[in-house]
Design a protein around this motif. Structure first.
Motif, short mmCIF file in Angstrom:
data_model
loop_
_atom_site.label_atom_id
_atom_site.label_comp_id
_atom_site.label_asym_id
_atom_site.label_seq_id
_atom_site.Cartn_x
_atom_site.Cartn_y
_atom_site.Cartn_z
N ALA A 14 0.83 -1.21 0.00
CA ALA A 14 0.00 0.00 0.00
C ALA A 14 0.85 1.25 0.00
N ALA A 15 2.02 1.18 0.61
CA ALA A 15 2.91 2.35 0.65
C ALA A 15 3.48 2.67 -0.73
N PHE A 16 3.82 1.64 -1.50
CA PHE A 16 4.54 1.87 -2.75
C PHE A 16 3.73 1.61 -4.02
N TRP A 17 2.68 0.82 -3.95
CA TRP A 17 1.92 0.46 -5.14
C TRP A 17 0.42 0.61 -4.94
N LEU A 18 0.00 1.58 -4.17
CA LEU A 18 -1.42 1.75 -3.86
C LEU A 18 -2.31 1.86 -5.10
N PRO A 19 -1.91 2.53 -6.18
CA PRO A 19 -2.80 2.60 -7.36
C PRO A 19 -3.15 1.22 -7.93
N ARG A 20 -2.28 0.24 -7.75
CA ARG A 20 -2.57 -1.11 -8.25
C ARG A 20 -3.64 -1.81 -7.42
N PHE A 21 -3.93 -1.29 -6.25
CA PHE A 21 -4.93 -1.90 -5.38
C PHE A 21 -6.34 -1.69 -5.91
N SER A 22 -6.51 -0.85 -6.94
CA SER A 22 -7.85 -0.62 -7.47
C SER A 22 -8.27 -1.71 -8.46
N ALA A 23 -7.33 -2.57 -8.85
CA ALA A 23 -7.67 -3.69 -9.74
C ALA A 23 -8.53 -4.70 -8.98
N ALA A 24 -9.48 -5.27 -9.68
CA ALA A 24 -10.43 -6.21 -9.05
C ALA A 24 -9.76 -7.40 -8.37
N PRO A 25 -8.74 -8.02 -8.98
CA PRO A 25 -8.11 -9.14 -8.29
C PRO A 25 -7.44 -8.72 -6.97
N MET A 26 -6.84 -7.55 -6.96
CA MET A 26 -6.20 -7.07 -5.72
C MET A 26 -7.25 -6.76 -4.67
N GLN A 27 -8.37 -6.18 -5.09
CA GLN A 27 -9.45 -5.90 -4.14
C GLN A 27 -9.98 -7.19 -3.53
N ALA A 28 -10.14 -8.20 -4.35
CA ALA A 28 -10.64 -9.49 -3.86
C ALA A 28 -9.64 -10.14 -2.91
#
Length: 119
Positions: free
Chosen positions: A42-56
């Motif tokens: 979350a500190a370094f790649w937070l924008p990638r957390f919006s992808a559905a697989p990451m959210q799941a």
């Protein structure tokens, strides 16, 4: 948010490091390590957390940590008092699980906030 996530990740790495002499490090190292990975992610790649697989995956991790917190909840009365947790492994494990859950809750909050800003 980035600096808080870095601090939480480093804290969880410290938790992993002190498990080397624990009777069951194979249980607690992954628990703390996964929380560290989420916080540092979350500190370094937070924008990638919006992808559905990451959210799941984050939601599944959060649900697992909630279940583990319920499972490891200390049975000792007054477990939060130093004289109890200092002497009882069960109380320390339960409190460690609560801390790991708090880290995942903070990561989830950061991810939710980042998602809502993009919308």
């Amino acid at each position: 948010m980035r600096y808080v996530n870095i601090a939480l990740g480093v804290l969880m790495i410290a938790f992993v490091a002190v498990q080397y002499n624990d009777p069951d490090p194979y249980v607690w190292m992954p628990i703390y390590g996964i929380a560290a990975a989420w916080a540092l992610g979350a500190a370094f790649w937070l924008p990638r957390f919006s992808a559905a697989p990451m959210q799941a995956l984050l939601a599944a991790s959060l649900l697992a940590y909630i279940a583990l917190t319920v499972y490891y909840w200390p049975k000792s009365p007054g477990f939060w008092h130093q004289e109890v947790w200092w002497n009882e492994e069960e109380a320390r494990e339960g409190m460690g699980m609560m801390i790991a859950l708090a880290v995942l809750l903070f990561v989830s909050f950061a991810a939710f906030r980042a998602r809502s800003r993009r919308s």
